[in-house]
Design a protein around this motif. Structure first.
Motif, PDB file in Angstrom:
ATOM      1  N   TYR A 185      20.105  29.542 -57.405  1.00 31.05           N
ATOM      2  CA  TYR A 185      19.561  30.126 -56.177  1.00 31.05           C
ATOM      3  C   TYR A 185      18.218  30.832 -56.373  1.00 31.05           C
ATOM      4  O   TYR A 185      17.268  30.569 -55.610  1.00 31.05           O
ATOM      5  N   PRO A 186      18.054  31.713 -57.365  1.00 31.71           N
ATOM      6  CA  PRO A 186      16.727  32.329 -57.526  1.00 31.71           C
ATOM      7  C   PRO A 186      15.644  31.315 -57.865  1.00 31.71           C
ATOM      8  O   PRO A 186      14.476  31.491 -57.482  1.00 31.71           O
ATOM      9  N   TRP A 187      16.009  30.239 -58.566  1.00 29.06           N
ATOM     10  CA  TRP A 187      15.019  29.186 -58.831  1.00 29.06           C
ATOM     11  C   TRP A 187      14.573  28.542 -57.523  1.00 29.06           C
ATOM     12  O   TRP A 187      13.387  28.262 -57.344  1.00 29.06           O
ATOM     13  N   THR A 188      15.504  28.303 -56.593  1.00 32.05           N
ATOM     14  CA  THR A 188      15.118  27.676 -55.327  1.00 32.05           C
ATOM     15  C   THR A 188      14.154  28.559 -54.540  1.00 32.05           C
ATOM     16  O   THR A 188      13.248  28.049 -53.867  1.00 32.05           O
ATOM     17  N   LEU A 189      14.325  29.869 -54.622  1.00 29.38           N
ATOM     18  CA  LEU A 189      13.413  30.780 -53.925  1.00 29.38           C
ATOM     19  C   LEU A 189      12.047  30.809 -54.601  1.00 29.38           C
ATOM     20  O   LEU A 189      11.009  30.886 -53.928  1.00 29.38           O
ATOM     21  N   ALA A 190      12.031  30.738 -55.936  1.00 29.44           N
ATOM     22  CA  ALA A 190      10.750  30.667 -56.649  1.00 29.44           C
ATOM     23  C   ALA A 190      10.047  29.349 -56.336  1.00 29.44           C
ATOM     24  O   ALA A 190       8.831  29.316 -56.092  1.00 29.44           O
ATOM     25  N   HIS A 191      10.803  28.261 -56.323  1.00 30.71           N
ATOM     26  CA  HIS A 191      10.225  26.954 -56.016  1.00 30.71           C
ATOM     27  C   HIS A 191       9.637  26.922 -54.610  1.00 30.71           C
ATOM     28  O   HIS A 191       8.541  26.398 -54.385  1.00 30.71           O
ATOM     29  N   LEU A 192      10.362  27.484 -53.647  1.00 33.23           N
ATOM     30  CA  LEU A 192       9.874  27.497 -52.271  1.00 33.23           C
ATOM     31  C   LEU A 192       8.567  28.284 -52.163  1.00 33.23           C
ATOM     32  O   LEU A 192       7.662  27.892 -51.422  1.00 33.23           O
ATOM     33  N   ALA A 193       8.463  29.382 -52.903  1.00 35.58           N
ATOM     34  CA  ALA A 193       7.223  30.159 -52.881  1.00 35.58           C
ATOM     35  C   ALA A 193       6.054  29.335 -53.397  1.00 35.58           C
ATOM     36  O   ALA A 193       4.961  29.328 -52.812  1.00 35.58           O
ATOM     37  N   ALA A 194       6.275  28.617 -54.506  1.00 35.10           N
ATOM     38  CA  ALA A 194       5.209  27.767 -55.055  1.00 35.10           C
ATOM     39  C   ALA A 194       4.828  26.676 -54.063  1.00 35.10           C
ATOM     40  O   ALA A 194       3.637  26.384 -53.849  1.00 35.10           O
ATOM     41  N   ASN A 195       5.823  26.071 -53.437  1.00 35.81           N
ATOM     42  CA  ASN A 195       5.568  25.024 -52.449  1.00 35.81           C
ATOM     43  C   ASN A 195       4.783  25.576 -51.259  1.00 35.81           C
ATOM     44  O   ASN A 195       3.839  24.940 -50.765  1.00 35.81           O
ATOM     45  N   ASP A 196       5.152  26.771 -50.802  1.00 35.38           N
ATOM     46  CA  ASP A 196       4.471  27.365 -49.648  1.00 35.38           C
ATOM     47  C   ASP A 196       3.062  27.836 -49.981  1.00 35.38           C
ATOM     48  O   ASP A 196       2.177  27.812 -49.115  1.00 35.38           O
ATOM     49  N   ILE A 197       2.840  28.289 -51.210  1.00 35.62           N
ATOM     50  CA  ILE A 197       1.478  28.637 -51.621  1.00 35.62           C
ATOM     51  C   ILE A 197       0.603  27.383 -51.582  1.00 35.62           C
ATOM     52  O   ILE A 197      -0.538  27.415 -51.101  1.00 35.62           O
ATOM     53  N   ALA A 198       1.148  26.268 -52.064  1.00 31.34           N
ATOM     54  CA  ALA A 198       0.391  25.011 -52.046  1.00 31.34           C
ATOM     55  C   ALA A 198       0.083  24.560 -50.622  1.00 31.34           C
ATOM     56  O   ALA A 198      -0.943  23.917 -50.373  1.00 31.34           O
ATOM     57  N   ASP A 199       0.953  24.906 -49.664  1.00 29.74           N
ATOM     58  CA  ASP A 199       0.825  24.405 -48.292  1.00 29.74           C
ATOM     59  C   ASP A 199       0.387  25.489 -47.311  1.00 29.74           C
ATOM     60  O   ASP A 199       0.562  25.339 -46.105  1.00 29.74           O
ATOM     61  N   VAL A 200      -0.204  26.564 -47.796  1.00 29.78           N
ATOM     62  CA  VAL A 200      -0.468  27.720 -46.943  1.00 29.78           C
ATOM     63  C   VAL A 200      -1.440  27.399 -45.798  1.00 29.78           C
ATOM     64  O   VAL A 200      -1.294  27.927 -44.697  1.00 29.78           O
ATOM     65  N   GLU A 201      -2.411  26.528 -46.043  1.00 32.48           N
ATOM     66  CA  GLU A 201      -3.358  26.184 -44.972  1.00 32.48           C
ATOM     67  C   GLU A 201      -2.624  25.544 -43.798  1.00 32.48           C
ATOM     68  O   GLU A 201      -2.883  25.870 -42.628  1.00 32.48           O
ATOM     69  N   ASN A 202      -1.731  24.631 -44.092  1.00 29.30           N
ATOM     70  CA  ASN A 202      -0.981  23.971 -43.033  1.00 29.30           C
ATOM     71  C   ASN A 202      -0.023  24.929 -42.341  1.00 29.30           C
ATOM     72  O   ASN A 202       0.143  24.873 -41.117  1.00 29.30           O
ATOM     73  N   ASP A 203       0.608  25.817 -43.109  1.00 31.03           N
ATOM     74  CA  ASP A 203       1.547  26.759 -42.496  1.00 31.03           C
ATOM     75  C   ASP A 203       0.831  27.729 -41.560  1.00 31.03           C
ATOM     76  O   ASP A 203       1.371  28.107 -40.515  1.00 31.03           O
ATOM     77  N   ARG A 204      -0.383  28.125 -41.911  1.00 32.41           N
ATOM     78  CA  ARG A 204      -1.163  28.959 -40.990  1.00 32.41           C
ATOM     79  C   ARG A 204      -1.511  28.183 -39.727  1.00 32.41           C
ATOM     80  O   ARG A 204      -1.436  28.716 -38.611  1.00 32.41           O
ATOM     81  N   ALA A 205      -1.884  26.912 -39.895  1.00 34.56           N
ATOM     82  CA  ALA A 205      -2.230  26.091 -38.735  1.00 34.56           C
ATOM     83  C   ALA A 205      -1.010  25.830 -37.853  1.00 34.56           C
ATOM     84  O   ALA A 205      -1.124  25.739 -36.626  1.00 34.56           O
ATOM     85  N   ARG A 206       0.161  25.708 -38.474  1.00 34.40           N
ATOM     86  CA  ARG A 206       1.390  25.474 -37.716  1.00 34.40           C
ATOM     87  C   ARG A 206       1.958  26.751 -37.112  1.00 34.40           C
ATOM     88  O   ARG A 206       2.847  26.699 -36.262  1.00 34.40           O
ATOM     89  N   GLY A 207       1.503  27.909 -37.603  1.00 30.99           N
ATOM     90  CA  GLY A 207       2.068  29.178 -37.151  1.00 30.99           C
ATOM     91  C   GLY A 207       3.384  29.503 -37.806  1.00 30.99           C
ATOM     92  O   GLY A 207       4.225  30.201 -37.214  1.00 30.99           O
ATOM     93  N   MET A 208       3.580  29.041 -39.046  1.00 31.39           N
ATOM     94  CA  MET A 208       4.821  29.278 -39.776  1.00 31.39           C
ATOM     95  C   MET A 208       4.740  30.582 -40.570  1.00 31.39           C
ATOM     96  O   MET A 208       3.757  30.824 -41.279  1.00 31.39           O
ATOM     97  N   ALA A 209       5.777  31.406 -40.464  1.00 30.94           N
ATOM     98  CA  ALA A 209       5.801  32.694 -41.172  1.00 30.94           C
ATOM     99  C   ALA A 209       6.438  32.505 -42.556  1.00 30.94           C
ATOM    100  O   ALA A 209       7.557  32.950 -42.813  1.00 30.94           O
TER     101      ALA A 209
END
Length: 297
Positions: A185-209
Motif C-alpha cells: 500500500y505505501p508503495w502504491t501511494l509513492a507510485h501515484l505521486a511519481a505518476n502525478d508529478i509526471a502528469d501535473v500539466e495535464n492535471d492542472r488543465a483537467r482541474g484535478m486535485a
C-alpha cells in the motif's frame, strides 16, 4: 481492423499485460507455500483472473475520465502508458459505449472465472473485485473536487489489494495477507505521486486535485519520500517473514526506489518523474519475481 486493434491496445495498455498476472500470482505463490496443494491449473486460472480483472480496471479508468482526458496538453505520459501513444476515447478511435462494453466483457470474464473457485475463496476474490471497481470510480470522480487527497488515500487501496486477492485465490485472510497489503500500500501511494508529478500539466488543465496540484512539487516530493520510507520499513518486516530470497529481491527494489527519490528530488519536475517511472514499474516485476522465487526455492 488494424486501427481497431491499436485502439484496443492503447485502451488496455497492452505492453504492460504481463505485469498484472505476475503480480497477482505472487500472492498465489505465497498461498501455496503456506497452505500447500500446488496446482498448475489454478495458476493458469489465477493468471487469467488477474489479467482480465486488472485490464478491466484500466478500461474503467479511461471510461470514467473520458471527457476530462480531452483537456490534455502534454502527451508524454500518454505515450509512456499507451503502446501507440493515444487515449483512444478522446481521440475518437473507440466510442464510450464500446469502451464500456469492453470493461463489462473483461470484468465479467474475470468474475466468471473467480466464481469457479471453491468457497469461500470465490467470495474473497469477487468481493475485492467489486470493491476495487467501486473505489476506482470513487478515485476518478473524487479527485476532481477535494481539498485534501482523500481520493488518493482511498483509491490506492484497490491496487494494494490486487496481489492480496491473488493470495486469497487459495489462501485465507491471515497475517501474510495483511502484511502483503501493508507492504504494498505505501508503495502504491509513492507510485501515484511519481505518476502525478509526471502528469501535473495535464492535471492542472483537467482541474484535478492531485498531490502536486494541491501541495506543489516540493510537497509531492515529500509525499513520495514519506511513503517510500514507510514502504522500506514494511519491506523489512514482510521480507523477514518470507526468507532470504525474497529479502534479496526487496533490497534490489529498495535501491531502485532510492534512485527514484533521488531523481525526483533533484529534478523537481515532470521530466524527472518521467525518467523515474520505469524504475518504479521495474520494482513491481522485481518484487513479484522475488516473492515467487522465495516461495518456490
Amino acid at each position: 481492423m488494424r486501427e481497431t486493434l491499436t485502439a484496443f491496445a492503447d485502451l488496455t495498455r497492452a505492453h504492460f499485460f504481463f505485469v498484472w498476472p505476475l503480480l497477482f500470482c505472487s500472492g498465489l505463490a505465497l498461498a501455496f507455500q503456506n497452505y500447500g496443494g500446488f496446482s498448475w491449473e489454478l495458476v493458469g486460472r489465477a493468471a487469467l483472473i488477474g489479467l482480465l480483472g486488472f485490464e478491466a480496471g484500466l478500461v474503467l479508468n479511461d471510461y470514467v475520465d473520458r471527457e476530462y482526458d480531452r483537456r490534455d496538453v502534454n502527451g508524454s505520459l500518454t505515450r509512456y502508458w499507451r503502446p501507440f501513444g493515444e487515449r483512444p476515447i478522446p481521440a475518437g478511435r473507440i466510442s464510450p459505449r464500446a469502451a464500456f462494453a469492453v470493461f463489462l466483457v473483461l470484468a465479467g470474464s474475470a468474475a466468471a472465472l473467480a466464481a469457479t473457485l471453491p468457497a469461500p475463496h470465490n467470495l474473497y476474490v469477487l468481493g475485492i473485485m467489486g470493491y476495487s471497481y467501486a473505489v476506482e470510480y470513487f478515485y476518478q470522480t473524487k479527485k476532481r473536487d477535494q481539498a485534501i487527497p482523500v481520493a488518493q488515500v482511498v483509491g490506492r487501496t484497490d491496487f494494494a489489494l490486487f496481489p492480496v486477492a491473488g493470495y486469497l485465490v487459495h489462501g485465507s485472510p491471515d497475517t501474510t495477507a495483511l502484511l502483503f497489503f501493508l507492504f504494498f500500500y505505501p508503495w502504491t501511494l509513492a507510485h501515484l505521486a511519481a505518476n502525478d508529478i509526471a502528469d501535473v500539466e495535464n492535471d492542472r488543465a483537467r482541474g484535478m486535485a492531485t498531490v502536486p496540484v494541491l501541495y506543489g512539487m516540493k510537497g509531492a516530493a515529500v509525499w513520495l519520500l514519506g511513503f517510500s520510507a514507510v514502504h522500506a520499513v514494511m519491506a523489512l518486516v514482510f521480507g523477514l517473514t518470507l526468507g532470504p530470497v525474497a529479502m534479496a529481491g526487496f533490497a534490489v527494489g529498495l535501491v531502485l526506489l532510492g534512485v527514484v527519490n533521488y531523481l525526483i528530488l533533484r529534478g523537481k519536475g515532470p521530466a524527472a518523474a518521467m525518467r523515474a517511472l520505469p524504475l518504479m514499474h521495474a520494482m513491481v516485476i522485481v518484487y513479484a519475481a522475488a516473492i515467487i522465487a522465495g516461495a518456490v526455492i
